[in-house]
Enzyme design. Structure first.
Site, short mmCIF file in Angstrom:
data_model
loop_
_atom_site.label_atom_id
_atom_site.label_comp_id
_atom_site.label_asym_id
_atom_site.label_seq_id
_atom_site.Cartn_x
_atom_site.Cartn_y
_atom_site.Cartn_z
N SER A 102 18.26 -7.80 12.12
CA SER A 102 16.84 -7.54 11.99
C SER A 102 16.05 -8.34 13.00
O SER A 102 14.89 -8.02 13.29
CB SER A 102 16.36 -7.87 10.57
OG SER A 102 16.64 -9.21 10.25
N HIS A 136 2.79 -9.34 12.22
CA HIS A 136 3.28 -8.71 13.44
C HIS A 136 2.17 -7.92 14.13
O HIS A 136 1.10 -7.70 13.57
CB HIS A 136 4.45 -7.76 13.13
CG HIS A 136 5.76 -8.47 12.93
ND1 HIS A 136 6.13 -9.00 11.72
CD2 HIS A 136 6.77 -8.73 13.79
CE1 HIS A 136 7.33 -9.56 11.84
NE2 HIS A 136 7.74 -9.41 13.08
N HIS A 137 2.49 -7.46 15.32
CA HIS A 137 1.57 -6.67 16.14
C HIS A 137 1.23 -5.34 15.48
O HIS A 137 1.94 -4.86 14.58
CB HIS A 137 2.18 -6.42 17.52
CG HIS A 137 3.56 -5.84 17.47
ND1 HIS A 137 3.81 -4.51 17.29
CD2 HIS A 137 4.77 -6.44 17.56
CE1 HIS A 137 5.10 -4.28 17.27
NE2 HIS A 137 5.72 -5.45 17.43
N LYS A 140 3.81 -2.20 15.04
CA LYS A 140 5.01 -2.22 14.18
C LYS A 140 4.85 -1.23 13.04
O LYS A 140 3.86 -1.25 12.32
CB LYS A 140 5.27 -3.64 13.65
CG LYS A 140 6.60 -3.76 12.93
CD LYS A 140 7.00 -5.20 12.74
CE LYS A 140 8.36 -5.33 12.07
NZ LYS A 140 9.44 -4.69 12.86
N GLY A 146 11.82 -6.13 9.01
CA GLY A 146 13.25 -6.27 8.72
C GLY A 146 13.67 -7.72 8.60
O GLY A 146 14.51 -8.08 7.75
#
Length: 251
Positions: A102, A136-137, A140, A146
C-alpha cells in the site's frame, strides 16, 4: 534490469527517473491511451513491470502482465477486497509473482514497524484509546488510504481490545464533511482529509484522560515512494510468489 512502467502519471515519471539513475532500462511505458503495448515484444522482455494506476484498472493490469510472464510490482490500492483471493491463488498456485504494498516509502516501512511495536506495548494500557487520521492530495480516489488500512489492521492485530477498524469522517477537497466519528469501543476510527497536493500524512494517536501519544509519518514528496518501488523491483526480479515490504525490509 529491464523495467516496464504501467501508469505514466507523476509517480510513473518519477519511478522512470530513479530507475534510470540506478542503471536500469525502461523498455515499455503503458498508459491509458496505448493498452495494445501489453502485447508488444518490448513489454514481454521486461524483467519486472511497475504498476501505479487506479483501483479499477489494477487487477486487469496484473492479468495482462501475468499472461506475458512478466513479474509485477504494484502500489495500486482499492482492488484487494474484490480480487485479493484470485491474486493470492495466481501467485501461490499459478506461479505468478506480485510484489504489492500500500506504500513503498522506506520511511513508511519504518513507521509501520514502530506502529506494530507500539501497539504491543499499548495493549497493556487500556486507558488509552486509539484512532488514526490520514491526509492526502485531492486527486486520491480511495479513502481511507491503503496505507491507513494496512496500519489499522496492524493495530487490530496488536490490540486485543480492538476487533476491527471503521471509516470515520471524510473532509472532501471542497471542505464538506461526510461520515461520522461515532463508533463502538472495540472499533478503531480512521478519518480522512483530502486537501491540496499533500503526498501523504498518517497520524496514530493514543489518548487518555492524563495525556496522549501520537506518532506521525509526513511524506515531503513522492520521491520516497518511487525509490521504494524501484528497490522492490530489484528484489522482485530475484524472487517469486506474493511479496510485500516485510520481505524487502526485515524490521
Amino acid at each position: 534490469m529491464k523495467i516496464a512502467l504501467i501508469g505514466y502519471g507523476k509517480m510513473g515519471k518519477m519511478i522512470e527517473q530513479i530507475a534510470i539513475s540506478r542503471g536500469h532500462e525502461i523498455v515499455s511505458i503503458i498508459d491509458i491511451d496505448n493498452q495494445e503495448e501489453f502485447d508488444s515484444p518490448a513489454f514481454a522482455s521486461a524483467d519486472v513491470a511497475i504498476e501505479f494506476t487506479s483501483p479499477t484498472a489494477a487487477y486487469g493490469n496484473y492479468l495482462k502482465a501475468f499472461a506475458k510472464d512478466v513479474k509485477v510490482v504494484s502500489g495500486s490500492t482499492g482492488w484487494m477486497a474484490d480480487h485479493g483471493e484470485e491474486v493470492r491463488q495466481l501467485c501461490s498456485e499459478g506461479g505468478k509473482t506480485l510484489f504489492w504494498a500500500s506504500n513503498f516509502s522506506i520511511g513508511v516501512a519504518i513507521f509501520s514497524a514502530v506502529n506494530r511495536y507500539l501497539a504491543r506495548i499499548m495493549d497493556a494500557f487500556p486507558q488509552y484509546d486509539v484512532e488514526m487520521e490520514e491526509t492526502h492530495h485531492i486527486h486520491k480516489l480511495d479513502a481511507p488510504s491503503g496505507t491507513a488500512i494496512t496500519l489499522a489492521e496492524q493495530l487490530v492485530e496488536g490490540l486485543g481490545r480492538k476487533s476491527k477498524w471503521v471509516p470515520g469522517t471524510l473532509v472532501a477537497p471542497d471542505g464538506s464533511v461526510s461520515g461520522t466519528k461515532e463508533h463502538q469501543p472495540d472499533e478503531i476510527l480512521v478519518s480522512s482529509i483530502r486537501r491540496d497536493e499533500i503526498p501523504g500524512i498518517h497520524s496514530i494517536t493514543y489518548d487518555s484522560e492524563a495525556d496522549s501519544i501520537t506518532i506521525t509519518h509526513d511524506a515531503h514528496s513522492r520521491k520516497g515512494f518511487a525509490l521504494g518501488a524501484v528497490l522492490a523491483a530489484e528484489y522482485t526480479a530475484k524472487h517469486t510468489g506474493l511479496l510485500t515490504t516485510s520481505d524487502l525490509f526485515n524490521f
